[in-house]
Design an enzyme around this catalytic site. Structure first.
Site, short mmCIF file in Angstrom:
data_model
loop_
_atom_site.label_atom_id
_atom_site.label_comp_id
_atom_site.label_asym_id
_atom_site.label_seq_id
_atom_site.Cartn_x
_atom_site.Cartn_y
_atom_site.Cartn_z
N GLU A 169 52.89 -22.08 0.70
CA GLU A 169 51.65 -21.64 1.34
C GLU A 169 51.50 -22.10 2.78
OE1 GLU A 169 47.12 -20.82 -0.05
OE2 GLU A 169 48.68 -21.48 -1.42
N LYS A 182 52.86 -17.69 1.25
CA LYS A 182 51.52 -17.44 0.72
C LYS A 182 50.47 -17.53 1.82
CE LYS A 182 50.18 -18.88 -3.39
NZ LYS A 182 49.88 -19.78 -4.53
N THR A 219 47.26 -14.41 -1.53
CA THR A 219 46.56 -15.10 -2.60
C THR A 219 45.06 -15.09 -2.36
OG1 THR A 219 46.55 -17.18 -3.87
CG2 THR A 219 46.80 -17.36 -1.48
#
Length: 314
Positions: free
Chosen positions: A92, A128, A152
């Protein structure tokens, strides 16, 4: 076959954890991490050396040592996970950049460069990003560079539509967090898989994509119980926590019927969703607005905890 084995015949199963031992136990296709999972993983004894190595590397590089060490740790854990799973790992972008397109792009490029320096091909990594307008815009640029993205914190149709039109590789529409919001807002506590708002949201997104032949992968995420998972059996991918993977593995019953597999063809929109439309539609959905904001805040909080842990280990 137990329900986990049956599920693997219908959907690609992804481990929603950074715990290496849990990944080994359930043999998922892919694995996904986030700041919360990395913070938990970093506290495990087996990751102590990764923390030290990340700090030593960052100190050699100079600059913001803790920020660099955090990125290096995420890549180190992702690299270790890729020694076990045959597919991809998701890593992420710092959630504090969720409303900064340019900074998100640069952060993603840095992550990919670190993976490639570690001998990992970019095809095995998903970056992400939160499904803000800025995150989706960043993903559009990154995808054109061959950097694949996982969008996400996705709670609404407008987020899903924008992601498909941006050409992102994969989305992670949430299930359990939507259910949490409806339970809290209605006071109702007796939702079943057939009327679970999170299940219905992902089903709608899945059918929208398939009927319009968008190639973006749908990966259901954030499950609260195995009933939600069974209702979405057949979804492209499902990312599941170790606890729920174990419950599925222990259940010898027949898996529920899940999603349908055939859809009547529908035309795509004649024009892409514009920023003003996206922002209005997201604002008009109280659940999606609140859960997106809450999700970003929670990821930032755990990122800060991870950085504090790195600072103490320095």
């Amino acid at each position: 076959m137990n329900k986990l084995e049956q599920l693997k015949q219908r959907s690609l199963v992804v481990a929603d954890t950074g715990d290496i031992e849990a990944i080994r136990r359930y043999h998922p296709e892919d694995a996904t991490t986030n700041p919360s999972l990395l913070y938990k993983a970093a506290q495990l004894p087996q990751y102590e050396q990764h923390l030290k190595d990340a700090i030593a590397w960052a100190e050699q590089k100079g600059g913001d040592v803790i920020a660099l060490a955090s990125m290096k740790l995420a890549v180190a854990i992702g690299h270790e996970i890729l020694q076990i799973v045959p597919g991809v790992v998701s890593t992420e972008v710092d959630a504090r950049l969720s409303f900064d397109t340019a900074a998100s792009i640069e952060y993603a490029r840095q992550l990919i460069a670190m993976y490639e320096q570690a001998g990992v091909a970019r095809e095995r990594v998903l970056i992400k990003l939160a499904s803000t307008w800025e995150g989706i815009s960043a993903a559009s640029v990154l995808e054109r560079e061959g950097i694949h993205c996982n969008l996400t914190l996705l709670f609404s149709q407008c987020q899903a539509v924008a992601c498909a039109e941006a050409g992102v590789t994969l989305i992670s529409p949430f299930v359990g967090r939507i259910l949490d919001w409806y339970k809290a807002s209605t006071g109702r506590d007796d939702y079943t898989a057939s009327d679970d708002p999170g299940v219905l949201s992902v089903t709608s997104i899945y059918e929208y994509y398939k009927s319009r032949e968008y190639p973006t992968i749908v990966m259901g995420a954030s499950f609260r119980n195995t009933g939600e998972i069974e209702a979405l059996a057949g979804c492209d991918k499902l990312t599941i926590s170790p606890q729920l993977l174990q419950e599925l593995q222990d259940d010898e019953g027949d898996l529920a019927s899940g999603l349908k597999s055939e859809f009547s063809s529908q035309p795509r929109p004649s024009e892409p969703l514009r920023e003003a439309q996206f922002r209005y539609q997201l604002n008009d959905d109280a659940m999606a607005t609140e859960k997106l904001a809450e999700g970003i805040r929670n990821f930032v909080a755990d990122q800060l905890k991870l950085e504090e842990l790195l600072q103490k280990a320095r």
